[in-house]
Design an enzyme around this catalytic site. Structure first.
Site, PDB file in Angstrom:
ATOM      1  CG  ASP A 395      -1.723  -1.040   1.080  1.00 10.49           C
ATOM      2  OD1 ASP A 395      -2.303  -1.591  -0.034  1.00 10.49           O
ATOM      3  OD2 ASP A 395      -2.473  -1.198   2.438  1.00 10.49           O
ATOM      4  CE  LYS A 507     -11.094   4.064  -6.891  1.00  8.95           C
ATOM      5  NZ  LYS A 507     -10.642   3.808  -6.094  1.00  8.95           N
ATOM      6  CG  ASP A 733      -5.256   0.052   5.414  1.00  9.24           C
ATOM      7  OD1 ASP A 733      -6.046  -0.266   4.724  1.00  9.24           O
ATOM      8  OD2 ASP A 733      -4.348   0.732   5.342  1.00  9.24           O
ATOM      9  CG  ASP A 737      -6.529  -4.006   1.968  1.00  3.65           C
ATOM     10  OD1 ASP A 737      -6.625  -4.270   0.720  1.00  3.65           O
ATOM     11  OD2 ASP A 737      -6.311  -3.314   2.668  1.00  3.65           O
TER      12      ASP A 737
END
Length: 1175
Positions: A395, A507, A733, A737
């Site tokens: 990341d 988003k 995190d 994931d």
């Protein structure tokens, strides 16, 4: 996907209910659910586009495929044989309950602890030792040898200790599904026979009509048919506790995405609903996902595979050697028992009994060292996997960067302005209407808040130091806006009354507020990725009012946006619109799940650009990884330009991308030769259309950035890297994931920003969220593999001097140079601490300059290690041992030439009394070289004819040297002396006397006592008891050996044979120990000189001392002699191995010198040495 059936589906579970369910954790279920949901959506898209779905993916998705959400309610009720108003009849319910079974999850398959313990005795390694122990007990039963009994007991103790040790390390309490029982409410409301009644939830069946309300747990998978503001918490499946609104309409073909299904185990947090039960028990989505999670194969770590590979090789070699020489012994005619003992000795000598302890200590030490470097290791074996890593998918935010976002630029009124930072002054104007709107949006469209307890405990803290609950970007905006005005006051004056939370698909996030500046009206604010905001806007706000967002204005904004992102800044866009009353009055209910408010035709306000600078240690850490041959791939949700900028700053991207090259050459990107491009930035939007060849093309690049990716796409990236045989480490995190963390060879979660689910799914946790910590972990992983190699090399080298005594014993029939008990004394005594001490060895300075090992070829044990340990170091150690062995025999009067076939008849110091014989050696002179030997036996040797013709006693127990009536020995002993002297025609080397017929006693007179003497003449060999020597021996020369009167003979009793044999074995043992000192020093490094590495490993120094103490105790402690079959030896025999040891040392230093020349300077001879000897 396959449509639903035309008739009622079978309610028989794909997995038989009698089959126990595998135990799974919450993280397993959440990771599997997230993965299946994403794969289902992807498969639907591919099928709609006419693309092929892989057969194994399709088969897996059938496990969660449903049809019930896609059909109208009337059709659903018809197919399920039910009625929404009436429910099922009592009779129909009972029939279905008997057919489908109760609505409960099957209990997990739990292996009892005693079976787990017994399983430790069933591995190949343990079986091998147990077979050896059984053979020892058989040997003890056949010949009564206490050595065999002792050896058998030791082997079983080793097996038991190893089994208990492994069991203690691996035993973990079984995860049970007790907590899953809590998902099922004890009772629920169901409609039966037209009445709504309270029934036990476990009695629900398919077709039951159930009612749920806020606070209820969903009792089964249900299709919503009536609803009133129902919201459910799906965290038991998704890990995310954000409530989701449900309705009656199918919103997605994917059953895991549609909003008209509620799943077993989830929680109703608001509203009410009525639903039709479509699945119960193991057939629910939760039950199916749990089954899929439990069915997933537990992948072995690279270390587990390596240890298994090593044990198989060494065991196969040991057994093969043992069997070969057992057969050889049979062909040669050796007794079966002797062959069995030899076979056991060869097998035991090959098995590294201390390997398990060494591995465990190595892993434990690494875990402790990593804890000091802020890395929490959850699975010890995974540390070495990280050392084998070829690719790290990292990341960006918080891992590569500081995760402390600071607003550095603002864009409003189509101009870029700076904020006040350490290096810039503020240039924005708070009086500008566009800036006021941007400021209001920054304050209000956010979930970040200052931590109340922190403010209460530390009221004087500055805004920059205050603790904030929220993500990094919103925290940065909150700090910026709070420096200008109290954000809390603004939020209280303009309270939020609705909105849409941010998600990785949209988003963007939306908040709806009562607007204090617009009486009665509301204001909708939107914040998110600039491109997503701009595509929903048709106007933009300027200082002079609202203007159309035409192509020219949009191009200008995008150009400025690109400028900001090229500087590595994370940019967020803001938009708003006024919601006028009517229709948006105070009674209006805003639906966030099915938005009933405008999300298009918005007014663009501006941009806020935040900078999250790289952590200071990251660029150097990335360089270290690249120097170590590890590819670092950035996977981020940021815009490609931002990601690319940060990637350049941290050296993930060092070369120009195809777009950079095209811009430099002023050509189209298609005109650039892709073969010369080493760097690439790929947007997540491209990945959904990728075929296998597209992935191959992208992953061939050295420098890769994946931008604007979703967490689910990270899983696809990992899978494709692994398809290309990469060993992949992944950081993550978020809850979503977890599939990638599970799938990766090693999953790395963030300790500060990571969710609980991601931490549970990961193999290790970075407590400081720092990429540099991964580099430390990689180094530790490499140290583990290096040190295990060193320990194994040290262990294997001494196998040769342990094996060769048996091999030479079988082939040449010399007295066995080393007993199995002494072999175990080395393996489990002198060598254990030094072997484990190598786990403490510090890293060689070049460890992070090497390429990652090839997991398919570069094993713990490879052909180069076998060559080095067996055919180089081991051969030299064997030569040293045999040199000492033959030297000792020679010192005691048996020259090396006579040792050959000395035990061919099994007479030399045998265990069985009936096999004991006197040994006769012929010497040039007293204390000089012996040149021949014979057994005083009726079958072999020079005396057999006389013994048979005279019918003399020949067994040792009957031929006694003890004084009888003043003379030495009994009559059988007298016969033996006379027979030996007359046959060999040489006198005894010890003093003797005789009384010839009619003469006085004569002393040491060969002519009087042996030549022509009749059988009645007694010869008194008194020297054999008092040690006096014969002074009249005529020394023989090589030319006169065997001639009458030249030389002398010497008698060896069983006690003398046993004494010299034990001394030779102890001397051989001591020589191995001495050469192992130097072997240990050699094995400290694989490339560097010991003078570069030093002797700072005090555990190793203690190891050398410990093996010396053990060896001294075995050789010189009387109370151990009987147990181990040892005896005192002269201190001189500690020195005989030193020349060989020094040769070992200088040989290896020379080898490493040339190897370094090859590695660092390209010396051809050095490279040749490296190719064939770098183990």
């Amino acid at each position: 996907m396959v449509d639903g059936p035309d008739g009622p589906p079978s309610r028989v579970s794909r997995t038989s209910r009698s089959t126990p369910r595998p135990s799974v954790s919450d993280a397993d279920v959440i990771a599997r659910y997230s993965e299946v949901r994403e794969r289902f959506s992807e498969a639907l898209e591919r099928e709609k586009a006419g693309k092929k779905v892989q057969a194994n993916v399709r088969e897996e998705l059938r496990e969660v495929e449903l049809w019930e959400h896609k059909v109208p309610v009337d059709e659903l009720c018809f197919k399920l044989g039910t009625d929404v108003d009436q429910g099922l009849s009592g009779k129909d319910h009972q029939a279905r309950l008997e057919r489908d079974g109760p609505n409960v999850l099957s209990p997990p398959k739990v292996t009892p602890w005693y079976w787990k313990l017994l399983a430790q005795f069933g591995n190949f390694f343990a079986i091998l030792l147990q077979v050896g122990g059984i053979l020892c007990f058989i040997g003890y039963g056949l010949d009564g040898s206490k050595e065999n009994l002792f050896l058998g007991l030791v082997l079983f103790v080793v097996v038991a200790a190893t089994a208990l040790f492994t069991f203690a390390q691996e035993f973990k309490s079984e995860k049970t599904m007790e907590k899953f029982k809590n998902f099922l409410p004890p009772v629920t409301l169901a409609r039966r026979d037209g009445r709504t009644i309270e029934v036990p939830a476990e009695t629900l069946v398919v077709g039951d009509i159930v009612e749920v309300k806020a606070g209820d747990k969903i009792p089964a998978d249900i299709r919503i048919v009536e609803v009133s503001k129902l919201k459910v918490d799906n965290s038991s499946l998704t890990g995310e506790s954000e409530p989701i609104g449900l309705g009656t309409q199918c919103t997605d073909e994917n059953p895991l995405e549609t909003k008209n299904l509620a799943f077993f185990g989830t929680l109703a947090v608001d509203g009410t609903a009525t639903g039709v039960v479509i699945n119960t028990g193991d057939r629910t989505i939760f039950g199916r996902i749990a089954a899929l999670a439990g069915a997933a194969k537990l992948e072995q770590t690279t270390l587990q595979r390596e240890i298994h590979h090593f044990i198989v090789i060494i065991s196969a070699f040991a057994i093969s050697m043992g069997v070969i020489f057992f057969i050889f012994g049979l062909i040669k005619g050796s007794p079966i028992l002797t062959n069995i003992v030899s076979c056991i000795g060869i097998i035991v000598a090959n098995i590294p009994e201390g390997l398990l302890a060494t591995v465990t200590v190595s892993l434990t030490l690494a875990a402790k060292r990593m804890a000091k470097k802020h890395v929490l290791v959850k699975k010890l074996e995974c540390v070495e996997t990280l050392g084998s890593t070829t690719t790290i998918c990292s990341d960006k935010t918080g891992t590569l960067t500081q995760n402390r976002m600071t607003v550095v630029h603002l864009l409003y009124d189509n101009e870029i302005f700076t904020t006040k930072t350490a290096t810039t002054e503020a240039t924005f104007d708070m009086q500008n209407p566009a800036m006021k709107a941007l400021f209001f949006a920054g304050c209000s469209c956010s979930k970040a808040v200052f931590d109340a307890k922190d403010m209460e405990d530390y009221p004087s803290k500055s805004i920059d130091e205050r603790k904030i609950n929220g993500d990094a970007s919103e925290s940065g905006i909150l700090r910026f806006t709070s420096q200008i005005e109290d954000v809390t006051v603004i939020r209280q004056s303009n309270p939020q009354i609705g909105g849409i939370p941010f998600n990785s698909t949209n988003k963007f996030m939306v908040t709806i507020h009562r607007d204090a500046s617009e009486s009665g009206n509301k204001r909708l604010l939107m914040k998110g990725a600039p491109e997503r905001i701009l595509e929903r806007c048709t106007k933009y706000l300027s200082s002079s009012g609202v203007r159309p967002l035409d192509a020219a204005a949009l191009q200008d904004i995008n150009a400025k946006l690109l400028t900001l992102m090229n500087g590595g800044e994370r940019v967020l866009g803001f938009a708003h619109t006024l919601l006028e009353d009517p229709p948006f009055d105070d009674s209006y209910i805003f639906d966030s799940d099915n938005p009933n408010f405008p999300l298009e035709d918005l007014t663009f306000i501006g941009l806020m650009a935040l900078l999250d600078p790289p952590k200071e240690s990251v660029p150097e850490s990335v360089k270290t990884c690249q120097m170590a041959g590890i590819q670092v791939i950035m996977v981020t949700g940021d815009h490609p330009a931002t990601a690319k900028s940060i990637a350049k700053q941290v050296y993930i991207i060092r070369d120009p991308t195809v777009e950079d090259v095209a811009a430099q050459r002023n050509v189209h990107v298609d005109a650039v030769d892709r073969s010369e491009i080493r760097a690439i930035v790929v947007a997540g939007s491209e990945l959904k259309d990728f075929e296998e060849e597209d992935w191959d093309r992208v992953l061939r690049h050295d420098q890769i950035v994946f931008a604007r990716t979703s967490p689910q796409q990270k899983l696809i990236i990992v899978e494709n890297c692994q398809r290309l045989d990469k060993i992949v480490a992944v950081t993550g995190d978020g809850v979503n994931d977890s599939p990638a963390l599970k799938k990766a060879n090693i999953g790395v979660s963030m300790g500060i920003s990571g969710s609980d689910v991601s931490k549970e799914a990961a193999d290790m946790v970075l407590l400081d969220d720092n990429f540099a910590s991964i580099v430390h972990a990689v180094e530790e992983g490499r140290i583990i593999f290096d040190n295990l190699k060193k320990s194994i090399a040290y262990t294997l080298a001494k196998n040769v001097p342990q094996i060769t005594p048996y091999l030479v014993f079988v082939v040449t029939a010399i007295p066995l140079p080393l007993t199995t008990v002494l072999i175990l004394s080395i393996d489990l005594g002198t060598d254990i601490i030094p072997a484990i001490a190598l786990a403490h060895e510090k890293a060689e300075s070049d460890i992070m300059k090497r390429k990652p090992r090839d997991a398919k070829r570069d094993h713990l044990v490879n052909e180069r290690m076998i060559s080095f340990t067996y055919f180089q170091i081991g051969i030299i150690q064997s030569a040293a041992g045999f040199f000492t062995y033959f030297t000792l025999f020679n010192d005691f009067g048996i020259s090396p030439s006579l040792v050959y076939q000395l035990d061919g008849e099994g007479y030399f110091a045998p265990e069985r009394h009936e096999d004991r014989r006197w040994l006769v050696t012929s010497r040039d002179d007293v204390g000089k070289t012996s040149f021949s030997r014979n057994w005083y036996d009726d079958q072999v040797g020079a005396f057999a004819t006389v013994i048979n013709s005279q019918q003399f006693e020949f067994q040792f127990e009957n031929v006694s040297k003890r004084p009888v009536a003043g003379d030495t020995g009994n009559s059988a002993f007298q016969d033996m002396i006379r027979t030996v002297g007359n046959t060999l025609q040489i006198p005894p080397c010890l003093a003797y006397s005789c009384r010839p017929s009619g003469s006085n006693v004569v002393y040491n007179d060969f002519g009087s006592c042996f030549t022509g003497v009749n059988a009645s003449t007694k010869i008194n060999l008194y020297g054999i008891n008092d040690g006096n020597l014969n002074p009249n021996v005529k020394a023989a020369t090589p030319d006169t050996r065997g001639q009458a009167g030249n030389g002398c003979f010497e008698l060896w009793s069983f006690e003398q044979q046993e004494k010299v044999h034990k001394k030779s074995q102890v001397a051989f043992f001591i020589t191995i120990v001495v050469t192992q000192y130097f072997n240990l020093i050699i094995c400290k490094t694989r490339v560097l000189s010991i003078f570069q590495q030093g002797m700072s490993n005090w555990w190793l120094n203690v190891g050398i001392l410990s093996e010396t103490i053990i060896a001294v105790a075995l050789a010189y402690a009387p109370f151990l002699h009987r147990i181990f079959g040892t005896i005192n030896v002269s201190g001189l025999y500690w020195l005989t191995g030193i020349p060989f040891s020094l040769y070992l040392f200088f040989y290896d230093e020379t080898r490493k010198f040339f190897m370094r020349k090859g590695i660092y300077h390209g010396n051809k001879f050095g490279l040749w040495i490296q190719k064939f000897s770098y183990w």
